[in-house]
Design a protein around this motif. Structure first.
Motif, short mmCIF file in Angstrom:
data_model
loop_
_atom_site.label_atom_id
_atom_site.label_comp_id
_atom_site.label_asym_id
_atom_site.label_seq_id
_atom_site.Cartn_x
_atom_site.Cartn_y
_atom_site.Cartn_z
N SER A 3 0.82 -1.21 0.00
CA SER A 3 0.00 0.00 0.00
C SER A 3 0.86 1.26 0.00
CB SER A 3 -0.93 -0.01 1.21
OG SER A 3 -1.66 1.19 1.30
N ASP A 4 1.87 1.29 0.88
CA ASP A 4 2.74 2.47 0.97
C ASP A 4 3.55 2.66 -0.31
OD1 ASP A 4 1.78 2.89 3.48
OD2 ASP A 4 3.51 2.02 4.52
N TYR A 5 4.00 1.55 -0.90
CA TYR A 5 4.79 1.64 -2.13
C TYR A 5 3.95 2.18 -3.28
CZ TYR A 5 7.77 0.18 -6.01
OH TYR A 5 8.56 0.16 -7.15
N ARG A 6 2.70 1.71 -3.38
CA ARG A 6 1.82 2.21 -4.44
C ARG A 6 1.51 3.69 -4.23
NH1 ARG A 6 -3.20 -1.73 -5.30
NH2 ARG A 6 -3.57 -0.15 -6.93
N GLN A 7 1.34 4.11 -2.97
CA GLN A 7 1.11 5.53 -2.70
C GLN A 7 2.31 6.37 -3.10
OE1 GLN A 7 -0.10 6.28 1.33
NE2 GLN A 7 -1.92 5.00 1.19
N SER A 8 3.51 5.87 -2.83
CA SER A 8 4.72 6.61 -3.21
C SER A 8 4.80 6.78 -4.73
CB SER A 8 5.96 5.91 -2.67
OG SER A 8 6.22 4.70 -3.36
N LEU A 9 4.41 5.74 -5.47
CA LEU A 9 4.39 5.84 -6.94
C LEU A 9 3.37 6.87 -7.40
CD1 LEU A 9 4.63 2.07 -7.98
CD2 LEU A 9 6.46 3.77 -8.01
N GLN A 10 2.21 6.89 -6.76
CA GLN A 10 1.17 7.85 -7.12
C GLN A 10 1.62 9.28 -6.82
OE1 GLN A 10 -2.23 6.50 -4.94
NE2 GLN A 10 -2.67 4.80 -6.33
N ARG A 45 4.65 10.33 -6.71
CA ARG A 45 5.71 10.67 -7.67
C ARG A 45 5.10 11.09 -9.00
NH1 ARG A 45 11.09 9.52 -7.35
NH2 ARG A 45 12.30 9.54 -9.27
N ASP A 46 4.05 10.38 -9.44
CA ASP A 46 3.38 10.75 -10.69
C ASP A 46 2.70 12.12 -10.56
OD1 ASP A 46 4.15 8.38 -11.83
OD2 ASP A 46 2.29 7.32 -11.37
N LEU A 47 2.07 12.37 -9.40
CA LEU A 47 1.45 13.67 -9.18
C LEU A 47 2.48 14.79 -9.17
CD1 LEU A 47 -1.18 12.83 -6.40
CD2 LEU A 47 -1.65 13.47 -8.77
N ASP A 48 3.63 14.52 -8.59
CA ASP A 48 4.70 15.52 -8.55
C ASP A 48 5.20 15.84 -9.95
OD1 ASP A 48 6.45 17.15 -6.90
OD2 ASP A 48 8.06 15.86 -7.61
N LYS A 49 5.28 14.81 -10.81
CA LYS A 49 5.68 15.05 -12.19
C LYS A 49 4.67 15.91 -12.92
CE LYS A 49 8.50 10.88 -12.82
NZ LYS A 49 8.63 9.59 -13.55
#
Length: 341
Positions: free
Chosen positions: A214-221, A223-227
Motif C-alpha cells: 500500500s505504501d509503495y503504491r502511494q509513493s508511486l502515485q 511521484r506521478d502527481l509531482d511530475k
C-alpha cells in the motif's frame, strides 16, 4: 471538532498540538497518526530549511561582495575549450554561469555584452534559436546541459517492507511467535507444536506485505502527481515565432517572455521590457528590484517577476543554475513536504 476545532485540512498548529497531546497514548500511534502532520518534525524541517536558505543567502552575498571587490581587475583572457569551439560556439557553460551568478558586469562587457554573448551562443535576441538543424540543438544540449534537476531516488519495495516491520505491535507479535514456537515444539514436538507460532508468523508477514504494498503504491502515485505539477510551460521565441514550450526544453540562447507572477525558469540576461521588479528572496532572503538595464541585466533561476514584463535570453540551465544548486542543498538537508509520522 466542537472542542478542539481540528479540521480535516489546514488546522492550526495550536489545535493539532492540543489534540495530539490528549491523544498521545494510543495503540499503535505510528499507524494511527500516519496521515497526520508530525508537528515536531515539521518544526525541525522548517528550521533546517531556514538554516540552508540562510547559508545560501550568505554565500550569495559573500560571492557578490567578493566579485565587487575584484571588479576593478580586468578579466583574464578567456580560452574557449576545444570541444565547444568544434561545435561552433565561442563560450562554454561554466563561463556563462560565472557571469550571471556573480553579476559580473565587467566580464559581461569583456564578452561584448548581451549581444556579444548571443553571438557567441549562435542565437538571435529577436529571432531566438533556429530549429532547422536538429543536430545543432542536440549539440547545444550536450554541451550546456538540460533544464532538469537531479531527483531523489524512489525508495525500493523492500525498504517499505523494512519500515513496516518497525511497528511496535508487530515486534511484540514476533516475540510471541518465537516463544510459542519454542514452547510448542518442546511440549508437543514438531510439527504439531509449531502450528500456533507459524500462524502468528504468517499473520505478521501478511500485515507487513499488505502495508508495504500500500505504501509503495502511494509513493508511486505521489511521484506521478509531482511530475504532473512540474509540467510548466513558458512563452519562448524560436525561428522568429512565439510559442509555448516546456521549461525542460529550454536551452542557452532561447528567448523567454516573462510576465507578473512568472518564475524565471533558468539563469539568463535581460533583453527588453519595462518596470521589471524581481523577487530574489528565494535565493538571498531579501527582495531586490532589478533597474532592467545594461548595468544590471542578470536574472537568476527561481526568482519571480513581481511587476512588469520582459524578455530574457537563457544562459545557464539545470544543475548549473543558482536555483539548481539551491534545490540540491535543500534535497540534502531536508525536503519541502510536510513531514508525516
Amino acid at each position: 471538532n466542537q472542542n478542539f476545532d481540528v479540521k480535516a485540512k489546514h488546522s492550526s498548529e495550536e489545535a493539532l498540538e492540543k489534540w495530539r497531546n490528549l491523544c498521545g497514548v494510543v495503540k499503535n500511534p505510528k499507524r494511527r497518526f500516519r496521515f497526520t502532520a508530525n508537528l515536531s518534525k515539521r518544526y525541525e524541517a522548517a528550521a533546517m530549511r531556514r538554516t540552508n536558505q540562510e547559508k545560501l543567502r550568505i554565500a550569495v552575498l559573500v560571492s557578490k561582495a567578493a566579485f565587487q571587490f575584484i571588479s576593478g581587475v580586468a578579466p583574464s583572457e578567456y580560452t574557449v575549450p576545444e570541444e565547444v569551439k568544434a561545435a561552433g560556439f565561442d563560450i562554454c557553460a561554466d563561463e556563462l554561469g560565472s557571469i550571471v551568478e556573480s553579476h559580473d558586469v565587467k566580464k559581461l562587457k569583456f564578452h561584448g555584452g548581451v549581444d556579444g554573448l548571443a553571438c557567441k551562443l549562435k542565437a538571435s535576441p529577436t529571432e531566438g534559436l533556429s530549429t532547422t538543424d536538429a543536430s545543432h540543438l542536440s549539440q547545444r544540449q550536450d554541451l550546456f546541459g538540460i533544464n532538469k534537476f537531479a531527483e531523489s531516488e524512489l525508495k525500493s519495495f523492500w525498504l517499505f517492507v523494512w519500515e513496516a516491520l518497525q511497528d511496535m505491535t508487530l515486534m511484540i507479535l514476533g516475540v510471541c511467535a518465537f516463544v510459542s514456537l519454542i514452547v510448542g515444539i518442546a511440549t508437543e514436538g514438531w510439527p504439531k507444536g509449531s502450528h500456533d507460532g507459524l500462524g502468528i508468523v504468517a499473520s505478521i508477514l501478511f500485515v507487513v506485505f499488505v502495508t508495504a504494498t500500500s505504501d509503495y503504491r502511494q509513493s508511486l502515485q505521489f511521484r506521478d502527481l509531482d511530475k504532473e505539477k512540474k509540467k510548466i510551460t513558458v512563452q519562448v521565441t524560436r525561428n522568429g515565432f512565439r510559442q509555448k514550450m516546456s521549461i525542460y526544453e529550454l536551452l542557452p540562447g532561447d528567448v523567454v517572455h516573462l510576465g507578473i507572477g512568472d518564475q524565471v525558469p533558468a539563469d539568463g540576461l535581460f533583453l527588453s521590457g519595462f518596470s521589471v521588479v524581481i523577487d530574489e528572496s528565494s535565493l538571498t532572503g531579501e527582495s531586490e528590484p532589478v533597474m532592467v538595464n545594461a548595468e544590471n541585466p542578470f536574472l537568476l533561476s527561481g526568482t519571480k517577476v513581481q511587476d512588469g514584463s520582459c524578455k530574457m535570453m537563457v544562459t545557464t540551465v539545470g544543475m548549473r543554475t543558482q536555483w539548481g544548486k539551491l534545490m540540491a542543498t535543500l534535497t540534502e538537508g531536508g525536503d519541502d513536504e510536510t513531514p508525516l509520522q
